[in-house]
Design an enzyme around this catalytic site. Structure first.
Site, PDB file in Angstrom:
ATOM      1  N   TYR A  93       0.838  -1.199   0.000  1.00  0.00           N
ATOM      2  CA  TYR A  93       0.000   0.000   0.000  1.00  0.00           C
ATOM      3  C   TYR A  93       0.870   1.245   0.000  1.00  0.00           C
ATOM      4  CZ  TYR A  93       0.902   0.795   5.003  1.00  0.00           C
ATOM      5  OH  TYR A  93       1.504   1.054   6.207  1.00  0.00           O
ATOM      6  N   CYS A  94       0.254   2.352  -0.393  1.00  0.00           N
ATOM      7  CA  CYS A  94       0.866   3.676  -0.303  1.00  0.00           C
ATOM      8  C   CYS A  94      -0.257   4.628   0.106  1.00  0.00           C
ATOM      9  CB  CYS A  94       1.538   4.066  -1.621  1.00  0.00           C
ATOM     10  SG  CYS A  94       0.424   4.163  -3.037  1.00  0.00           S
ATOM     11  N   SER A  95      -0.219   5.841  -0.355  1.00  0.00           N
ATOM     12  CA  SER A  95      -1.280   6.787   0.011  1.00  0.00           C
ATOM     13  C   SER A  95      -2.613   6.405  -0.615  1.00  0.00           C
ATOM     14  CB  SER A  95      -0.903   8.209  -0.422  1.00  0.00           C
ATOM     15  OG  SER A  95       0.262   8.631   0.246  1.00  0.00           O
ATOM     16  N   GLY A  97      -2.648   4.073  -3.749  1.00  0.00           N
ATOM     17  CA  GLY A  97      -2.552   2.849  -4.530  1.00  0.00           C
ATOM     18  C   GLY A  97      -1.840   3.005  -5.854  1.00  0.00           C
ATOM     19  N   ILE A 122      -3.605   3.838   2.261  1.00  0.00           N
ATOM     20  CA  ILE A 122      -3.813   4.177   3.665  1.00  0.00           C
ATOM     21  C   ILE A 122      -4.936   5.206   3.824  1.00  0.00           C
ATOM     22  CG2 ILE A 122      -2.061   5.998   3.781  1.00  0.00           C
ATOM     23  CD1 ILE A 122      -1.331   4.929   6.612  1.00  0.00           C
TER      24      ILE A 122
END
Length: 162
Positions: A93-95, A97, A122
């Site tokens: 995951y990141c901020s 996607g 996230i």
């Protein structure tokens, strides 16, 4: 009747938000990594990899997530942190996607077969009232939003950016 109208408005706004996020992700992503929803992730066991930068991770992250970064992502260092079982479930995951898709794709190219990209990252996790923690392991409302433009996607929690 009033309850039905309120329910309709909630479902409509959620659906509208989802469509806007779909449009954003379709613009940036190749969809070469399957998505996993936050609800599905909440009910499954997986190795979690955070593809954001260290400064973002330090503000908050998902519990038990391993920070692998993006700008200086090193696939070999990451492989050392992963199970030898190439079928192990891995969620990146990141901020939102976008960066996570690129990192996840590199793991698939290394032979991992059960790799997913967290849909909405996230931000979506926090927007759905799931817990994030700080570097001390304490629950926090803070989420690093990368920059002011991307911060509009975080609807819940306290926005942090430089």
């Amino acid at each position: 009747m009033k309850k039905i109208l309120i329910l309709f408005l909630i479902v409509s706004s959620t659906s509208f938000g989802q469509k806007k996020l779909d449009k954003l992700l379709n613009k940036w992503n190749k969809r070469n990594v399957p998505y996993i929803s936050v609800d599905s992730l909440a009910n499954t066991k997986a190795v979690l990899l955070d593809a954001r930068e260290t400064k973002e991770y330090k503000i908050s992250h998902l519990k038990n997530a391993i920070c692998v970064g993006y700008d200086y992502f090193d696939v070999n260092k990451t492989l050392e942190k992963l199970p030898e079982d190439k079928n192990a479930k891995i969620v990146v995951y990141c901020s939102l996607g976008i960066r996570s898709e690129i990192v996840a794709d590199k793991l698939i190219k290394e032979g991992y077969t059960n790799v997913y990209n967290l849909y909405g990252g996230i931000f979506e996790w926090k927007n759905n009232n799931f817990q994030v923690i700080d570097t001390l392991g304490n629950e926090t409302e803070k989420v690093h939003t990368f920059n002011k433009d991307w911060s509009k996607w975080l609807k819940k929690g306290k926005k942090v950016y430089e």
